[in-house]
Design a protein around this motif. Structure first.
Motif, PDB file in Angstrom:
ATOM      1  N   GLU A  62       5.198 -36.004 -28.092  1.00 30.79           N
ATOM      2  CA  GLU A  62       5.942 -34.890 -28.679  1.00 30.79           C
ATOM      3  C   GLU A  62       5.301 -33.542 -28.376  1.00 30.79           C
ATOM      4  OE1 GLU A  62       6.243 -33.862 -33.117  1.00 30.79           O
ATOM      5  OE2 GLU A  62       8.103 -34.920 -32.676  1.00 30.79           O
ATOM      6  N   GLU A  63       3.998 -33.439 -28.558  1.00 31.43           N
ATOM      7  CA  GLU A  63       3.324 -32.147 -28.427  1.00 31.43           C
ATOM      8  C   GLU A  63       2.955 -31.802 -26.993  1.00 31.43           C
ATOM      9  OE1 GLU A  63       0.103 -32.045 -31.199  1.00 31.43           O
ATOM     10  OE2 GLU A  63       1.434 -32.319 -32.915  1.00 31.43           O
ATOM     11  N   ASN A  64       2.600 -32.787 -26.210  1.00 32.04           N
ATOM     12  CA  ASN A  64       2.150 -32.508 -24.846  1.00 32.04           C
ATOM     13  C   ASN A  64       3.137 -32.973 -23.798  1.00 32.04           C
ATOM     14  OD1 ASN A  64      -0.285 -31.454 -25.807  1.00 32.04           O
ATOM     15  ND2 ASN A  64      -1.145 -33.490 -25.981  1.00 32.04           N
ATOM     16  N   ARG A  65       4.260 -33.476 -24.249  1.00 27.27           N
ATOM     17  CA  ARG A  65       5.292 -33.953 -23.347  1.00 27.27           C
ATOM     18  C   ARG A  65       4.729 -34.982 -22.358  1.00 27.27           C
ATOM     19  NH1 ARG A  65       7.670 -30.424 -25.898  1.00 27.27           N
ATOM     20  NH2 ARG A  65       8.159 -28.297 -25.615  1.00 27.27           N
ATOM     21  N   LEU A  66       4.009 -35.938 -22.913  1.00 37.71           N
ATOM     22  CA  LEU A  66       3.406 -37.007 -22.120  1.00 37.71           C
ATOM     23  C   LEU A  66       4.501 -37.820 -21.440  1.00 37.71           C
ATOM     24  CD1 LEU A  66       0.719 -38.492 -21.484  1.00 37.71           C
ATOM     25  CD2 LEU A  66       1.224 -39.959 -23.422  1.00 37.71           C
ATOM     26  N   ASN A  67       4.374 -38.021 -20.146  1.00 40.42           N
ATOM     27  CA  ASN A  67       5.329 -38.828 -19.403  1.00 40.42           C
ATOM     28  C   ASN A  67       4.561 -39.783 -18.485  1.00 40.42           C
ATOM     29  OD1 ASN A  67       4.568 -37.353 -17.099  1.00 40.42           O
ATOM     30  ND2 ASN A  67       6.105 -35.798 -17.519  1.00 40.42           N
ATOM     31  N   ALA A  68       5.290 -40.546 -17.721  1.00 37.00           N
ATOM     32  CA  ALA A  68       4.659 -41.577 -16.880  1.00 37.00           C
ATOM     33  C   ALA A  68       3.636 -40.990 -15.913  1.00 37.00           C
ATOM     34  CB  ALA A  68       5.727 -42.351 -16.124  1.00 37.00           C
ATOM     35  N   SER A  69       3.939 -39.839 -15.309  1.00 41.10           N
ATOM     36  CA  SER A  69       2.998 -39.289 -14.328  1.00 41.10           C
ATOM     37  C   SER A  69       1.731 -38.752 -15.000  1.00 41.10           C
ATOM     38  CB  SER A  69       3.666 -38.189 -13.500  1.00 41.10           C
ATOM     39  OG  SER A  69       4.060 -37.115 -14.314  1.00 41.10           O
ATOM     40  N   SER A  70       1.860 -38.173 -16.185  1.00 38.19           N
ATOM     41  CA  SER A  70       0.669 -37.659 -16.857  1.00 38.19           C
ATOM     42  C   SER A  70      -0.118 -38.777 -17.536  1.00 38.19           C
ATOM     43  CB  SER A  70       1.035 -36.571 -17.865  1.00 38.19           C
ATOM     44  OG  SER A  70       1.903 -37.071 -18.842  1.00 38.19           O
ATOM     45  N   LEU A  71       0.524 -39.935 -17.737  1.00 36.42           N
ATOM     46  CA  LEU A  71      -0.164 -41.065 -18.347  1.00 36.42           C
ATOM     47  C   LEU A  71      -1.327 -41.538 -17.484  1.00 36.42           C
ATOM     48  CD1 LEU A  71      -0.071 -42.867 -20.824  1.00 36.42           C
ATOM     49  CD2 LEU A  71       1.472 -44.378 -19.592  1.00 36.42           C
ATOM     50  N   SER A  72      -1.129 -41.569 -16.167  1.00 36.59           N
ATOM     51  CA  SER A  72      -2.223 -42.001 -15.288  1.00 36.59           C
ATOM     52  C   SER A  72      -3.374 -41.003 -15.332  1.00 36.59           C
ATOM     53  CB  SER A  72      -1.721 -42.207 -13.862  1.00 36.59           C
ATOM     54  OG  SER A  72      -1.274 -40.989 -13.321  1.00 36.59           O
ATOM     55  N   LEU A  73      -3.057 -39.719 -15.467  1.00 36.89           N
ATOM     56  CA  LEU A  73      -4.117 -38.708 -15.593  1.00 36.89           C
ATOM     57  C   LEU A  73      -4.898 -38.899 -16.894  1.00 36.89           C
ATOM     58  CD1 LEU A  73      -2.166 -35.541 -14.392  1.00 36.89           C
ATOM     59  CD2 LEU A  73      -3.899 -36.825 -13.122  1.00 36.89           C
ATOM     60  N   LEU A  74      -4.169 -39.241 -17.969  1.00 32.96           N
ATOM     61  CA  LEU A  74      -4.809 -39.481 -19.259  1.00 32.96           C
ATOM     62  C   LEU A  74      -5.751 -40.675 -19.171  1.00 32.96           C
ATOM     63  CD1 LEU A  74      -5.091 -38.967 -22.317  1.00 32.96           C
ATOM     64  CD2 LEU A  74      -3.122 -40.465 -22.628  1.00 32.96           C
ATOM     65  N   PHE A  75      -5.284 -41.778 -18.577  1.00 40.38           N
ATOM     66  CA  PHE A  75      -6.144 -42.952 -18.437  1.00 40.38           C
ATOM     67  C   PHE A  75      -7.350 -42.651 -17.560  1.00 40.38           C
ATOM     68  CE2 PHE A  75      -2.699 -45.541 -20.160  1.00 40.38           C
ATOM     69  CZ  PHE A  75      -3.430 -46.417 -20.946  1.00 40.38           C
ATOM     70  N   GLY A  76      -7.132 -41.891 -16.502  1.00 35.32           N
ATOM     71  CA  GLY A  76      -8.249 -41.515 -15.637  1.00 35.32           C
ATOM     72  C   GLY A  76      -9.304 -40.733 -16.401  1.00 35.32           C
ATOM     73  N   ALA A  77      -8.863 -39.792 -17.222  1.00 34.03           N
ATOM     74  CA  ALA A  77      -9.795 -38.988 -18.023  1.00 34.03           C
ATOM     75  C   ALA A  77     -10.524 -39.856 -19.038  1.00 34.03           C
ATOM     76  CB  ALA A  77      -9.049 -37.860 -18.725  1.00 34.03           C
ATOM     77  N   LEU A  78      -9.796 -40.808 -19.650  1.00 36.45           N
ATOM     78  CA  LEU A  78     -10.437 -41.690 -20.623  1.00 36.45           C
ATOM     79  C   LEU A  78     -11.500 -42.562 -19.962  1.00 36.45           C
ATOM     80  CD1 LEU A  78      -7.366 -42.849 -22.724  1.00 36.45           C
ATOM     81  CD2 LEU A  78      -9.266 -41.451 -23.520  1.00 36.45           C
ATOM     82  N   LEU A  79     -11.220 -43.012 -18.739  1.00 35.34           N
ATOM     83  CA  LEU A  79     -12.177 -43.877 -18.043  1.00 35.34           C
ATOM     84  C   LEU A  79     -13.414 -43.123 -17.566  1.00 35.34           C
ATOM     85  CD1 LEU A  79      -9.738 -46.194 -16.090  1.00 35.34           C
ATOM     86  CD2 LEU A  79     -11.150 -46.777 -18.075  1.00 35.34           C
ATOM     87  N   GLU A  80     -13.327 -41.803 -17.511  1.00 29.87           N
ATOM     88  CA  GLU A  80     -14.494 -40.997 -17.145  1.00 29.87           C
ATOM     89  C   GLU A  80     -15.508 -40.956 -18.291  1.00 29.87           C
ATOM     90  OE1 GLU A  80     -15.292 -39.610 -14.186  1.00 29.87           O
ATOM     91  OE2 GLU A  80     -13.512 -40.626 -13.413  1.00 29.87           O
ATOM     92  N   GLU A  81     -15.029 -41.254 -19.507  1.00 31.70           N
ATOM     93  CA  GLU A  81     -15.917 -41.292 -20.671  1.00 31.70           C
ATOM     94  C   GLU A  81     -16.812 -42.520 -20.580  1.00 31.70           C
ATOM     95  OE1 GLU A  81     -15.998 -38.876 -23.104  1.00 31.70           O
ATOM     96  OE2 GLU A  81     -14.607 -37.844 -21.775  1.00 31.70           O
ATOM     97  N   ASP A  82     -17.732 -42.620 -21.513  1.00 26.15           N
ATOM     98  CA  ASP A  82     -18.611 -43.788 -21.554  1.00 26.15           C
ATOM     99  C   ASP A  82     -17.810 -45.014 -21.979  1.00 26.15           C
ATOM    100  OD1 ASP A  82     -20.849 -42.381 -20.830  1.00 26.15           O
ATOM    101  OD2 ASP A  82     -21.415 -41.900 -22.882  1.00 26.15           O
ATOM    102  N   VAL A  83     -17.542 -45.886 -21.040  1.00 22.97           N
ATOM    103  CA  VAL A  83     -16.834 -47.130 -21.335  1.00 22.97           C
ATOM    104  C   VAL A  83     -17.655 -48.282 -20.793  1.00 22.97           C
ATOM    105  CG1 VAL A  83     -14.510 -46.146 -21.378  1.00 22.97           C
ATOM    106  CG2 VAL A  83     -15.433 -46.968 -19.239  1.00 22.97           C
ATOM    107  N   ASP A  84     -17.527 -49.430 -21.438  1.00 27.11           N
ATOM    108  CA  ASP A  84     -18.260 -50.594 -20.952  1.00 27.11           C
ATOM    109  C   ASP A  84     -17.308 -51.569 -20.266  1.00 27.11           C
ATOM    110  OD1 ASP A  84     -16.904 -51.786 -23.058  1.00 27.11           O
ATOM    111  OD2 ASP A  84     -18.668 -51.972 -24.330  1.00 27.11           O
TER     112      ASP A  84
END
Length: 134
Positions: free
Chosen positions: A90-112
């Protein structure tokens, strides 16, 4: 038909968080009692509850006897995670193309490796579901 906005005030979000944390339906009196450190009056709680009901963020779960009368109990209509996704859309108008960018950014964080395996399994299940539907 105009889509309902579910943007919350800070106080509404605190009530919603309280409902999620408690994990059970609460009456307005219980919300007041559990909101330690807040100076919310019962009339303000009723305004917030009515607003959350109108936005379809909470719903009436049932009734509970409180003294001689019965009080409505309230529960969230969605999980914290579902609400987060809705808010992103709703607020950021998240769509399919921006979803991959979001996942990419999340994976840059400390993940195991365990988290990556879990995400990979979720993606595989969704792929299988989509292929079965074709």
């Amino acid at each position: 038909m105009k889509k309902k906005s579910r943007k919350l005030t800070d106080s509404e979000r605190e009530v919603l968080e309280l409902l999620w944390e408690e994990g059970r339906p609460l009456t307005s009196a219980e919300i007041v009692k559990l909101s330690e450190g807040k100076t919310w009056k019962p009339s303000y709680i009723h305004l917030m509850i009515n607003s959350l009901l109108k936005k379809e963020i909470i719903q009436v779960a049932g009734f509970r006897q409180a003294t001689k009368n019965y009080a409505r109990t309230f529960e969230p209509t969605m999980t914290r995670e579902e609400f987060s996704i809705h808010t992103l859309r709703e607020e950021n108008r998240l769509n399919a193309s921006s979803l991959s960018l979001l996942f990419g950014a999340l994976l840059e964080e400390d993940v195991d490796k365990e988290l990556i395996d879990e995400l990979s399994d979720m993606i595989q299940r969704k792929k299988d579901e989509l292929e079965a539907g074709e």
